[in-house]
Scaffold this active site. Structure first.
Site, PDB file in Angstrom:
ATOM      1  N   ASP A 233       0.941  -1.094  -0.061  1.00 36.60           N
ATOM      2  CA  ASP A 233      -0.076   0.012  -0.033  1.00 36.60           C
ATOM      3  C   ASP A 233       0.948   1.159  -0.012  1.00 36.60           C
ATOM      4  OD1 ASP A 233      -2.570   0.818  -0.010  1.00 36.60           O
ATOM      5  OD2 ASP A 233      -2.167   1.929   1.775  1.00 36.60           O
TER       6      ASP A 233
ATOM      7  N   PHE B 111       3.311   5.995 -13.693  1.00 35.55           N
ATOM      8  CA  PHE B 111       1.954   6.045 -13.287  1.00 35.55           C
ATOM      9  C   PHE B 111       1.558   6.807 -12.166  1.00 35.55           C
ATOM     10  CE2 PHE B 111       1.213   3.787  -9.249  1.00 35.55           C
ATOM     11  CZ  PHE B 111       2.516   3.041  -9.224  1.00 35.55           C
TER      12      PHE B 111
ATOM     13  N   TYR C 148       0.826   9.827  -9.694  1.00 35.87           N
ATOM     14  CA  TYR C 148       1.539  11.096  -9.551  1.00 35.87           C
ATOM     15  C   TYR C 148       2.869  11.100  -9.991  1.00 35.87           C
ATOM     16  CZ  TYR C 148      -2.408  11.296  -6.272  1.00 35.87           C
ATOM     17  OH  TYR C 148      -3.610  11.222  -5.955  1.00 35.87           O
TER      18      TYR C 148
ATOM     19  N   LYS D 216      14.434   4.899 -11.192  1.00 34.38           N
ATOM     20  CA  LYS D 216      13.167   5.222 -10.383  1.00 34.38           C
ATOM     21  C   LYS D 216      13.204   3.882  -9.320  1.00 34.38           C
ATOM     22  CE  LYS D 216       8.112   5.019  -9.943  1.00 34.38           C
ATOM     23  NZ  LYS D 216       6.936   4.988 -10.153  1.00 34.38           N
TER      24      LYS D 216
END
Ligand code: IMP
Length: 200
Positions: free
Chosen positions: A73, A156, A158, A179
């Site tokens: 999450d 994807f 934000y 990333k």
């Protein structure tokens, strides 16, 4: 080994597989889609760990008892908004979970916030349930700031608005390997692989 991912988000599956491939562990990330889809989970725990635990347990419940499950999450916490959208990141612009609308809402909300007050961070909490039902939690964080307009076409959510500390490009402009090195998800995964290398 197979690690079942409690998500139907193709970007997340791809990011976790890239993270697994870059680590020295032979792990196949298996999407919840390949076992009939992620069971319906209402993400109302109010915390990243609570929501990730709900997702992990929901997927574990429909798999063979010895299956290993990973749930994440994650979300974006903006200092000028007292940590919002936070756990509500996926539903910031409404219950339909439209990521383009979420991004547009954040651009609008932050329009008058000056650059020195545009600090933010992503959080990722991973909950792992092993073949014996033991649960473990790993967490990663990525600090940075928000641009005034989205930039870049990869990633994807934000990503186009967020520049990690020490970088000039947004997460949607840098390549996937970088990333994965910098991101909250990459850092949480590193905690997991460190635990694996100590415990196996
Ligand atoms: P989750 O799938 O419930 O964890 O939702 C997390 C939400 O936070 C996503 O829908 C995105 O809006 C946002 N988010 C989480 N991680 C990232 C990321 O790496 N890049 C951009 N947005 C992210």
């Amino acid at each position: 080994m197979k690690l079942y991912l409690a998500s139907g988000n193709a970007h997340k599956v791809q990011e976790f597989q890239a993270l697994a491939d870059a680590s020295s562990l032979a792990i196949e990330i298996v999407s919840a889609k390949s076992v009939g889809g992620m069971p319906m989970v209402i993400e109302d725990a109010g915390t990243f760990i609570g929501n990730a635990t709900k997702k992990a347990r929901a997927l574990k419940a429909i798999l063979p008892a010895d299956a290993w499950v990973l749930a994440d999450d994650s979300g974006l916490c903006v200092d000028a908004l007292d940590g919002a959208p936070g756990v509500e990141s996926a539903y910031y612009a409404g219950p339909q979970g439209d990521s383009a609308a979420n991004l547009a809402k954040l651009v609008r909300t932050m329009r008058d916030v000056p650059s020195e007050k545009r600090t933010a961070h992503f959080i990722c909490v991973l909950v792992l349930i092993d073949g014996e039902g033991q649960e473990r939690v790993f967490e990663g964080r990525c600090d940075g700031h928000l641009l005034s307009e989205p930039r870049g076409g990869t990633g994807f959510g934000y990503d186009p608005l967020f520049v990690p500390d020490g970088q000039e490009k947004s997460l949607a402009e840098i390549d996937e390997a970088l990333k994965n090195q910098l991101s909250h998800r990459g850092r949480a995964w590193k905690c997991y692989t460190r635990w694996r290398s100590v415990c196996s």
